[in-house]
Write a protein that holds these residues in place. Sequence first.
Motif, PDB file in Angstrom:
ATOM      1  N   ASP B 114       0.797  -1.090  -0.013  1.00  0.00           N
ATOM      2  CA  ASP B 114      -0.123  -0.061   0.036  1.00  0.00           C
ATOM      3  C   ASP B 114       0.962   1.362  -0.131  1.00  0.00           C
ATOM      4  OD1 ASP B 114       0.794  -1.007   2.679  1.00  0.00           O
ATOM      5  OD2 ASP B 114      -0.376   0.722   3.279  1.00  0.00           O
ATOM      6  N   TYR B 115       1.990   1.045   0.779  1.00  0.00           N
ATOM      7  CA  TYR B 115       2.944   2.344   0.938  1.00  0.00           C
ATOM      8  C   TYR B 115       3.702   2.468  -0.307  1.00  0.00           C
ATOM      9  CZ  TYR B 115       6.718   5.255   2.453  1.00  0.00           C
ATOM     10  OH  TYR B 115       7.512   6.317   2.589  1.00  0.00           O
ATOM     11  N   ARG B 118       1.758   4.186  -3.332  1.00  0.00           N
ATOM     12  CA  ARG B 118       1.122   5.039  -2.791  1.00  0.00           C
ATOM     13  C   ARG B 118       0.863   6.293  -3.929  1.00  0.00           C
ATOM     14  NH1 ARG B 118       5.859   5.352  -0.863  1.00  0.00           N
ATOM     15  NH2 ARG B 118       7.049   7.452  -0.715  1.00  0.00           N
ATOM     16  N   THR B 169       7.752   2.982   6.228  1.00  0.00           N
ATOM     17  CA  THR B 169       6.588   3.789   5.935  1.00  0.00           C
ATOM     18  C   THR B 169       6.162   4.825   6.766  1.00  0.00           C
ATOM     19  OG1 THR B 169       4.664   2.737   7.073  1.00  0.00           O
ATOM     20  CG2 THR B 169       5.345   1.436   5.097  1.00  0.00           C
ATOM     21  N   ARG B 171       4.137   5.134   8.991  1.00  0.00           N
ATOM     22  CA  ARG B 171       2.594   5.161   9.119  1.00  0.00           C
ATOM     23  C   ARG B 171       2.386   4.151  10.361  1.00  0.00           C
ATOM     24  NH1 ARG B 171      -0.021   4.555   3.173  1.00  0.00           N
ATOM     25  NH2 ARG B 171       0.717   6.696   2.086  1.00  0.00           N
ATOM     26  N   ASN B 178      -4.932   4.582   6.582  1.00  0.00           N
ATOM     27  CA  ASN B 178      -4.048   3.826   5.595  1.00  0.00           C
ATOM     28  C   ASN B 178      -4.819   3.189   4.661  1.00  0.00           C
ATOM     29  OD1 ASN B 178      -2.068   5.095   7.300  1.00  0.00           O
ATOM     30  ND2 ASN B 178      -1.727   3.172   8.176  1.00  0.00           N
ATOM     31  N   TYR B 179      -6.169   2.556   4.606  1.00  0.00           N
ATOM     32  CA  TYR B 179      -6.459   1.872   3.912  1.00  0.00           C
ATOM     33  C   TYR B 179      -7.972   2.224   3.118  1.00  0.00           C
ATOM     34  CZ  TYR B 179      -3.476  -0.732   6.765  1.00  0.00           C
ATOM     35  OH  TYR B 179      -2.402  -0.968   7.565  1.00  0.00           O
TER      36      TYR B 179
END
Lengths: 209, 209
Positions: B114-115, B118, B169, B171, B178-179
């Motif tokens: 995901d990161y 991004r 990340t 995060r 984040n999602y």
Amino acid sequence: MKKKTIITISREFGSGGRMIGKMLAERLKIPFYDKELIEIAAKESGIDKELFEDNDSRTSKGFHLFGALGYSLGGPLSAITELSLNDRLYLVQAHVVEQVANQGACVIVGRCADYVLRERDDVINVFIHADEKDKVARAKTSYEVDLRDVEKSILKIDKRRANYYEYYTDRTWGKAENYDISLNSSTFGLEGCVDIIMELMKKEEEHGR
Amino acid sequence: MKKKTIITISREFGSGGRMIGKMLAERLKIPFYDKELIEIAAKESGIDKELFEDNDSRTSKGFHLFGALGYSLGGPLSAITELSLNDRLYLVQAHVVEQVANQGACVIVGRCADYVLRERDDVINVFIHADEKDKVARAKTSYEVDLRDVEKSILKIDKRRANYYEYYTDRTWGKAENYDISLNSSTFGLEGCVDIIMELMKKEEEHGR
């Protein structure tokens, strides 16, 4: 497993979570509680409505002692007199959240309702968040926001919500594990989020059988 | 807005997130990458496969300096030689994640995908979590778990995942924001989660138009 008919919505400021809750309640033809809870809480407790309205900005030390002293949310409101005003406001609201949940299907926004109702098995907990740009656009229309620095105002309001939630629940606000579903309203749109939640209530029912 | 065809899945240990990703890839008839990424990364970099397999348990100090030194993920892998082994493993994997995403629609589990992805606008990020009892039941079938204390093993593995994610990340792992969507697989079941994700990819498409 009981059918889940009570929906709690926690939300970032400006995410449209409140509106999603309202649309959901209209589609399902069930009661919607946000500020409405404050009206009931003020009426029941005799405490001024305005105190409730600002109550998520303040917490008071020592609340966690409270549980250890054997007070119970289920007890009469009259027992809640030796606590700080903020803790009393929280407890009165929690009591009202329990009352409306006992009356049946509904949508409840905020008020740590996910935590207050944690022992029930007919509740579905939703968290709504959004991308910064959408939150800013939406926040500009709110009286709570300082228009000279909208981003900072949003941060401040969400920080207050997080502190309030963490203080009374010992959980981390916005952490996925607290909710059955978390959605980014920027990805799906408000209507899209309502559709998804409607859909997943069906899924849950199929799975829970 | 580009149609979202790349799905990243982050998940708690024992939540069934990997299985949900696999079922999703099968239904959508698109490639599924989990351990498969390690094979590619090992092949491309010449680094032993086993080192990758254990790599989410270790992080090394000073990685954040790395950005400041002007290294780029887009550069050739051969440039990544003066870093610690762990940082190299991370970068090689990140590079492979970018490569497979460039090839088109797919499901990628873990690897901070995901990161890493991004900046792309064709990615949908999913987080899967579950209730403790279901995680314990599922974890008992894993070779990674100490059967004498399954709860503790789960906590330990998730703590490692969280540390790894946060280290690379900046995060917070498992934070809803984040999602695009976070789901409790205990509420909806694995099949139910797959259905919901399929459904919401349609919603997103409608909203994104």
